[in-house]
Design a protein around this motif. Structure first.
Motif, PDB file in Angstrom:
ATOM      1  N   ARG A 172       0.750  -1.244   0.107  1.00 29.11           N
ATOM      2  CA  ARG A 172       0.012  -0.048   0.153  1.00 29.11           C
ATOM      3  C   ARG A 172       0.835   1.332  -0.030  1.00 29.11           C
ATOM      4  N   GLY A 217      -0.451   2.559  -3.196  1.00 32.63           N
ATOM      5  CA  GLY A 217      -1.683   2.893  -2.473  1.00 32.63           C
ATOM      6  C   GLY A 217      -2.941   1.939  -2.330  1.00 32.63           C
ATOM      7  N   ALA A 218      -3.859   2.404  -1.591  1.00 32.56           N
ATOM      8  CA  ALA A 218      -4.858   1.466  -1.351  1.00 32.56           C
ATOM      9  C   ALA A 218      -5.576   1.016  -2.571  1.00 32.56           C
ATOM     10  N   GLU A 230      -5.905   8.021   2.073  1.00 31.37           N
ATOM     11  CA  GLU A 230      -5.450   6.906   2.789  1.00 31.37           C
ATOM     12  C   GLU A 230      -5.150   7.465   4.370  1.00 31.37           C
ATOM     13  N   ARG A 231      -5.196   6.482   5.165  1.00 32.35           N
ATOM     14  CA  ARG A 231      -4.897   6.840   6.553  1.00 32.35           C
ATOM     15  C   ARG A 231      -3.427   7.355   6.627  1.00 32.35           C
TER      16      ARG A 231
END
Length: 834
Positions: A68, A72-73, A178-179
């Protein structure tokens, strides 16, 4: 105060006497901590993150987190729209553009990708040289709509992803931010976990691990709250554009948020419904307002206290632990019913006895068997702790805490409240006549008189359901978690049928060489794997950098310039083209599939959750075999993604619970050995508890219901609750035998006394768990159905099978000489039946 023929009851504990002498003080002292915990109960929350359905220290989880960071997610939400008219009609495109803008404006949305803004190379083909000046989109005035329709339908990047193959349905891919800030903390936690595994975790490290866990929990809580708000806003926006046509939504974020929404709704609904229904059951059984309200108060206090502890220490509920409220309510109620039934028996036998004496004796007599049942119930739930799955381990700890609180309040708060409420009128006289056969006594007597029938039936049941248990598997689908009429279920079916699947599955290919995935030979090898994966029946849309290369090749082949059309697509040309690709195209078509240094590639597939033949383990096995048998030289290939993590969790559950069920029975047998100090009694006690566990697991197997994080716990829950009936019955039976009664007399007296409490508690538990069938969340429904079934089987085994074993093996020895009584009518029935 003692039953005729039984041994003298031990004097009440001094602490109990003090409590009963000062009920007001005792109630106030208990009220303080309860109010304190009630305040923190408002901080109790539910974890909506996908971390709640994965193994805590899974090596695949570490790899997934690293992936990730690079790509990325992968948890997009897809909004699928099927307009009533032509999709490419200007009015329809205008409506889609409005929906696109509003979705993009939602706080926390990073991007929205749709057919409106993806790059078009051949609508018309202006030549690759024009890429530096930007590319055409569907909304560009220079775009020819008919050519655009054809290009999108034939594009390996967008066909079956953003546009259905029939051209009637389009999807908007919503990607959330994203977090942030968690990567460093997760890396540090992994390091500390490694130290813990090695046994070298220092005191300071342990303190730091607690701090990191707390920080990550806080971040997860905030992130989960925002995600729920984002999905709620997204649904509102979609509702405002209903005039566009049929709109469906799906994706992993939707699945997780909907699961949490259902759980929150269930916890609220059943948190009220279960005690309310239990209250009605108590009222029907006892026909007393006092004995209806007091246990209800204690049950609510128990659950509130546990919720307060969880809120105080920021331990959220998850998919797994959410049912603890209903479970704890019925377990507490079961414990209370045993005390109340004994109180009312004593009250019926000795109408002149004071409330103090009745409460003191009933609490004293029931303290030990209830403690035994509490301990064995904890052992049953404790079997879940070996799973190494944090939510399942948390469930074991929560239930252990809850049972401890339930036991404490049952023998502290209930006696105090009873003293404040007063003695009340005496119950019906027949409650004190324990030699008078009842309906369930006659069933137990008949069973004892027909040991052959009972034995053959038991063996047959065990054989049939053991065969069913051998058919168990953990191959379940997210779509089966939801009823067919729910929005999320219909959305997943819609996406699977028209737009290439729902659940992401990734294959990451790592090379130590920069620029590896720009070499044409390597891209061809990647394309071969891509094509193989695309051919798998469960797999929908597959995308990779090879998809972009196909698009570029097609554009080169139809380029207006003859010089460009004659170029070979190799590394030099690809480097030049990728260097000229606009930022928007790079973000959407490159970043998800190749690292910045072009050394690592990712194939991203979407699995069709509605495929009835979907087997996660089997599909991953095929992928692993393909990667092993046809490797790319110098490349380490590995499957990852939520698909892999969820499969790991399910397989771990299966191995830790089903394969260790024998060991759990062994531990329970040791508990019985400690409690009754007899190997023979322990063996007699364990046999009736095997039956309900095997029946439940076998029923799941025969019905083809796969195990998941909730249904797999039914075995532990069944074992934890079923042992209660056995312990209470054996404890009372031993008292009767020690009091001088022969086995047949002791059987009738036990069935007529503790048997009544067993029936009452079983009715309460069955009715309580049956309410869970009203849920919209299928695992909760299954949990309620099969736990209720387990209780029915457990009661039947205790009343029918246990008497046969007791009269056959006579594990408590012979009655003391000189104390035997004349056979009662019930005992005579046993003798005649024999």
């Amino acid at each position: 105060m003692n039953d005729p023929g039984t041994e003298k009851t031990n004097a009440p504990d001094k602490a109990l006497v003090v409590l009963l002498r000062h009920p007001v003080v005792a109630t106030l002292l208990l009220l303080g901590p309860l109010l304190f915990l009630a305040w923190f109960a408002q901080d109790f929350r539910i974890d909506a993150s996908s971390n709640s359905i994965v193994l805590e220290n899974d090596d695949d989880l570490r790899f997934y987190d690293a992936t990730r960071e690079s790509f990325g997610a992968d948890d997009s939400v897809f909004v699928a729209v099927t307009p009533e008219g032509d999709l490419f009609d200007p009015e329809t495109l205008s409506g889609l553009a409005s929906l696109d803008r509003e979705l993009t404006s939602i706080e926390g949305v990073r991007s929205v990708t749709s057919v409106l803004d993806v790059p078009l190379f051949e609508s018309p083909n202006r030549g690759l040289a024009s890429l530096a000046d930007g590319f055409l989109t569907l909304t560009d005035d220079r775009t020819e709509r008919d050519l655009a329709r054809t290009e999108l339908l034939e594009s390996p990047l967008f066909s079956d992803a953003l546009l259905s193959q029939d051209g009637k349905t389009t999807a908007l891919q919503v990607v959330f931010e994203e977090r942030s800030g968690a990567a460093e903390l997760e890396t540090e936690r992994y390091r500390l976990w490694d130290l813990r595994e090695e046994g070298t975790l220092s005191r300071d490290d342990r303190r730091r691990l607690e701090e990191v866990d707390a920080e990550l929990r806080a971040m997860d809580a905030e992130w989960s709250r925002k995600r729920q708000e984002q999905i709620a806003t997204l649904r509102t926006v979609i509702g405002e554009h209903a005039s566009l046509g049929e709109i469906r939504v799906g994706g992993v974020p939707m699945i997780m948020v909907d699961i949490v929404d259902y759980i929150e709704s269930d916890m609220l609904t059943f948190g009220i419904a279960v005690p309310a229904i239990a209250l009605l059951v108590l009222l029907a059984l006892f026909r007393s307002v006092k004995w209806t309200m007091l246990p209800t108060v204690v049950c609510v206090a128990t659950v509130t206290a546990v919720l307060g502890v969880l809120g105080l220490f920021d331990r959220p509920a998850t998919i797994v632990t959410s049912n603890f409220v209903s479970l704890l309510l019925v377990l507490t109620m079961a414990m209370l019913i045993h005390i109340i039934v004994r109180f009312r028996e004593l009250q019926s036998q000795t109408p002149s006895a004071s409330n103090f004496d009745l409460m003191a004796q009933s609490a004293s007599e029931m303290a030990r068997p209830c403690l035994y049942t509490a301990l064995t119930t904890v052992v049953g739930f404790g079997s879940l702790y070996v799973s190494q799955i944090r939510p399942v381990m948390d469930f074991a700890l929560i239930m252990a805490l809850g049972i401890a609180v339930a036991y404490a309040l049952s023998f502290l708060l209930l006696p105090a409240l009873n003293m404040l409420a007063g003695r009340g009128p005496s119950p019906a006289p027949h409650l004190g006549v324990i030699d008078r056969p009842s309906v369930f006594t006659r069933f137990g007597v008949w069973s004892a008189g027909h040991p052959g029938v009972v034995s053959v039936s038991t063996v047959a049941l065990l054989a049939v359901f053991a065969l069913g248990a051998s058919r168990l598997n953990v191959e379940n689908r997210f779509i089966d978690y939801f009823k067919t009429d729910t929005e999320i279920h219909q959305g997943m079916v819609f996406l699977d049928d028209r737009l290439g699947g729902t659940t992401p599955l990734e294959i990451v290919l790592e090379s130590p060489e920069e620029g590896f995935w720009i070499e044409r030979a390597n891209i061809d090898r990647l394309a071969a794997l891509y094509d193989w994966l695309d051919d798998q029946p469960e797999v929908g849309k597959v995308q990779s950098i090879a998809s972009l290369v196909d698009v570029l090749e097609s554009a080169i082949a139809s380029d207006p310039s003859p010089l460009v059309r004659g170029l070979q697509v190799g590394a030099p040309l690809l480097r030049m083209l990728l260097g000229r690709v606009p930022e928007e195209l790079s973000r959407e078509a490159l970043r998800p599939y190749v690292s910045e240094d072009l050394a690592t590639a990712r194939i991203l597939a979407r699995v069709r959750e509605s495929d009835t033949g979907l087997s996660r383990k089997e599909l991953l096995g095929r992928i692993e075999a393909r990667l092993t048998e046809t490797p790319i030289e110098g490349v380490e290939a590995r499957a990852t993604g939520m698909f892999v993590l969820y499969n790991n969790m399910l397989q771990s559950l299966f191995s830790s619970q089903i394969q260790t069920i024998g060991a759990v029975f062994g531990v329970v047998w040791l508990m019985f050995l400690i409690l009754f100090r007899s190997a023979q009694v322990a063996t007699v006690a364990i046999v009736p508890n095997v039956l309900p566990v095997i029946v439940v697991l076998g029923a799941l197997g025969w019905l083809g219901i796969p195990l998941d994080m909730m249904t797999i716990m039914t075995a532990a829950v069944t074992l934890g609750i079923a042992v209660d009936d056995t312990i209470h019955f054996l404890h009372r039976f031993r008292r009767e035998v020690a009091g001088g009664h022969d086995y047949d007399v002791a059987l009738v007296r036990s069935l007529n006394s503790i048997g009544r409490a067993m029936v009452f508690t079983s009715i309460t538990i069955v009715v309580g768990f049956s309410t869970l069938t009203l849920s919209r969340f299928m695992p909760t429904i299954y949990f309620g159905i099969f736990t209720a079934l387990a209780m029915i089987v457990a009661l039947t085994a205790a009343i029918a099978l246990l008497p046969v074993l007791l009269l056959w093996l006579r594990p408590f020895g012979e009655p003391a000489l000189g104390k035997a009584k004349e056979p009662t009518p019930g005992a005579a029935a046993v003798q005649r039946a024999s």
